[in-house]
Design a protein around this motif. Sequence first.
Motif, PDB file in Angstrom:
ATOM      1  N   THR A   1       0.830  -1.207   0.000  1.00  0.00           N
ATOM      2  CA  THR A   1       0.000   0.000   0.000  1.00  0.00           C
ATOM      3  C   THR A   1       0.860   1.251   0.000  1.00  0.00           C
ATOM      4  N   GLU A   2       1.931   1.235   0.787  1.00  0.00           N
ATOM      5  CA  GLU A   2       2.813   2.395   0.842  1.00  0.00           C
ATOM      6  C   GLU A   2       3.502   2.623  -0.507  1.00  0.00           C
ATOM      7  N   SER A   3       3.919   1.533  -1.146  1.00  0.00           N
ATOM      8  CA  SER A   3       4.537   1.675  -2.468  1.00  0.00           C
ATOM      9  C   SER A   3       3.565   2.288  -3.463  1.00  0.00           C
ATOM     10  N   ALA A   4       2.320   1.822  -3.443  1.00  0.00           N
ATOM     11  CA  ALA A   4       1.300   2.352  -4.353  1.00  0.00           C
ATOM     12  C   ALA A   4       1.010   3.819  -4.041  1.00  0.00           C
ATOM     13  N   TYR A   5       0.968   4.163  -2.765  1.00  0.00           N
ATOM     14  CA  TYR A   5       0.709   5.549  -2.364  1.00  0.00           C
ATOM     15  C   TYR A   5       1.816   6.479  -2.860  1.00  0.00           C
ATOM     16  N   GLU A   6       3.056   6.068  -2.651  1.00  0.00           N
ATOM     17  CA  GLU A   6       4.168   6.921  -3.066  1.00  0.00           C
ATOM     18  C   GLU A   6       4.246   7.031  -4.586  1.00  0.00           C
ATOM     19  N   ALA A   7       3.922   5.943  -5.292  1.00  0.00           N
ATOM     20  CA  ALA A   7       3.962   5.978  -6.750  1.00  0.00           C
ATOM     21  C   ALA A   7       2.858   6.859  -7.334  1.00  0.00           C
ATOM     22  N   SER A   8       1.796   7.091  -6.566  1.00  0.00           N
ATOM     23  CA  SER A   8       0.662   7.859  -7.088  1.00  0.00           C
ATOM     24  C   SER A   8       0.976   9.342  -7.233  1.00  0.00           C
ATOM     25  N   GLY A   9       1.906   9.852  -6.444  1.00  0.00           N
ATOM     26  CA  GLY A   9       2.216  11.277  -6.493  1.00  0.00           C
ATOM     27  C   GLY A   9       1.246  12.138  -5.720  1.00  0.00           C
ATOM     28  N   ILE A  10       0.281  11.541  -5.028  1.00  0.00           N
ATOM     29  CA  ILE A  10      -0.674  12.292  -4.212  1.00  0.00           C
ATOM     30  C   ILE A  10      -0.102  12.446  -2.819  1.00  0.00           C
ATOM     31  N   ASP A  11       0.068  13.665  -2.385  1.00  0.00           N
ATOM     32  CA  ASP A  11       0.629  13.923  -1.056  1.00  0.00           C
ATOM     33  C   ASP A  11      -0.510  14.078  -0.057  1.00  0.00           C
ATOM     34  N   ALA A  12      -0.765  13.016   0.685  1.00  0.00           N
ATOM     35  CA  ALA A  12      -1.831  13.059   1.682  1.00  0.00           C
ATOM     36  C   ALA A  12      -1.275  13.134   3.092  1.00  0.00           C
ATOM     37  N   GLY A  13       0.038  13.263   3.212  1.00  0.00           N
ATOM     38  CA  GLY A  13       0.640  13.252   4.525  1.00  0.00           C
ATOM     39  C   GLY A  13       0.466  11.916   5.228  1.00  0.00           C
ATOM     40  N   TRP A  14       0.316  10.847   4.444  1.00  0.00           N
ATOM     41  CA  TRP A  14       0.020   9.529   5.004  1.00  0.00           C
ATOM     42  C   TRP A  14       1.308   8.789   5.336  1.00  0.00           C
ATOM     43  N   THR A  15       1.307   8.089   6.466  1.00  0.00           N
ATOM     44  CA  THR A  15       2.446   7.295   6.900  1.00  0.00           C
ATOM     45  C   THR A  15       2.017   5.848   7.076  1.00  0.00           C
ATOM     46  N   MET A  16       2.818   4.926   6.578  1.00  0.00           N
ATOM     47  CA  MET A  16       2.508   3.505   6.720  1.00  0.00           C
ATOM     48  C   MET A  16       2.367   3.143   8.194  1.00  0.00           C
TER      49      MET A  16
END
Length: 533
Positions: free
Chosen positions: A199-214
């Motif tokens: 999930t973290e890999s997909a989040y970082e690859a998306s380019g959307i900065d949601a301030g989300w941390t694994m």
Amino acid sequence: MTDQPPATTQKGFLGFVERTGNRLPDPVFLFFYLILGLMVVSQICAWAGVSAFHPTQVTDQGVPLQIESQSLFSPQNIQRLWVDMPATFTHFHPLGYVLVVMLGAGVAERSGLFSSAIRAAVRGAPKALLTPLVALVAMLSNHAADAGYVVMIPLAGILFASAGRHPLAGIAAAFAGVSGGFSANISPGQLDALLFGITESAYEASGIDAGWTMNIAGNTFFIIALLAIYLPVIWYVTDRIIEPRLGKWTPFPGAAVQAGDEDKPLTDDQRKGLRNAGLALLGVCALWALMTFGPGTPLLADGPGTEGNPWYQKAGPFFRSLVAAFFVLFLAAGWAYGAAAKTVNNHRDLVNMMTESMKDLGYYLVLAFAAAHFVAMFGWSNLGLISAVHGADAIQNSGLPLPIVLGLMVLLTGLLNLFVGSASAKWALLAPVLVPMLMLLGVSPEGATAAYRVGDGATNIITPLMVYFPLILVFAQRWQKDFGLGSLTAMMIPYSLWMLISGVALMMLWIFLALPLGPGAPVHIELQEIATP
């Protein structure tokens, strides 16, 4: 046992699933073919000028940033593929999480801790509560990796037979708990480290900065609720549907009517080991509590701007430390048990157990290499974010309520699981599109992960492509010689249907009520909170 299911003459839909699934390549080569297809599609999309406006980024002129598809055949991406290949593999987030957790879990498993804990939990259970207790321990045994399959399932058959009940009903209940309830538990474990890493890999690859941390604990509340839902479901299906259809069991000559090694009573050393392991577990929990709430609070973010915030808003370091916490917990408990049970005599035994656990991950490392490059190249092409934007727009225009969308995602995952057995392979395939798409619809990455794991678990028990399916068939044939693959599939279909229905209902209700999925893990996110100026 082999990875391939035995040949059968299944007809109809089940026969179609088996034949189609058997024709699929190994997941490693499946990712290789997908990468080749992705490269071709990226070139076509680049020629066609496929693009989308970034949902959270703007240009210097204040207009939305346009994201254009990039060809993977471009000189820059070809160079990136070959030059960054070691980094692409080693920076694949699930790799580090799984390796660290498995170092400790390997000691706990090979020292005998998991096996003894399972046996102690189910021996001497009251007959009236035998089914729910077997189902509960089976679901909890998922922390023990393979031990749940190789210890709990054959033991359940023996327990049911010794109680005068049909042993196949015990095997079915345990199989439904271990594999169908794969994602249900009372605490995060190895599966959480694996899925949230992807999930973290997909989040970082998306380019959307949601301030989300694994956050490995991001689905904790949800998986506890899932366990509470699945427990009565397995109990009802076993006692009211499966066992009455099985009828009265009559032992045949040579059947496993006597308790095998897995049913032997615990020795004094093993009981002492379990007590020591419990003390070690409490010690690790106390240590992490001290580092979170004690002097200096090293696991809380106490920098500027955090004054006056509650602990859970400052708990980013704590959540990120949970992978290491499970490593230390499994290692300490396994060592404490092994020292008392005489399975760990010195530090060399400990190192050997950790080494053996790494050997077992050989196939996973090969799969992770292929999955890492697919996820990375999907991000380089920008097709993941473009698909997410257009997919989110299509869903919004369809007018479907968000709970319905999540329910359909669960069903899609369950259908795909019939053809691709690996949980990590499926999520590595789906996450690059589903995680950003659902974020654009206001669903957190934890919500996407929770929906996926419901669909993935419920159909494990009816697909012959699941690696342990042939093993369960062997266990069943110890009690009924003519028990075939079709018999096993037919026996498990009621569990799969009811677990899928109840899991979808729970997911939809969770989204509707906007309940937190875990500590510091809301189910909804607001776009205005993640937009960048």
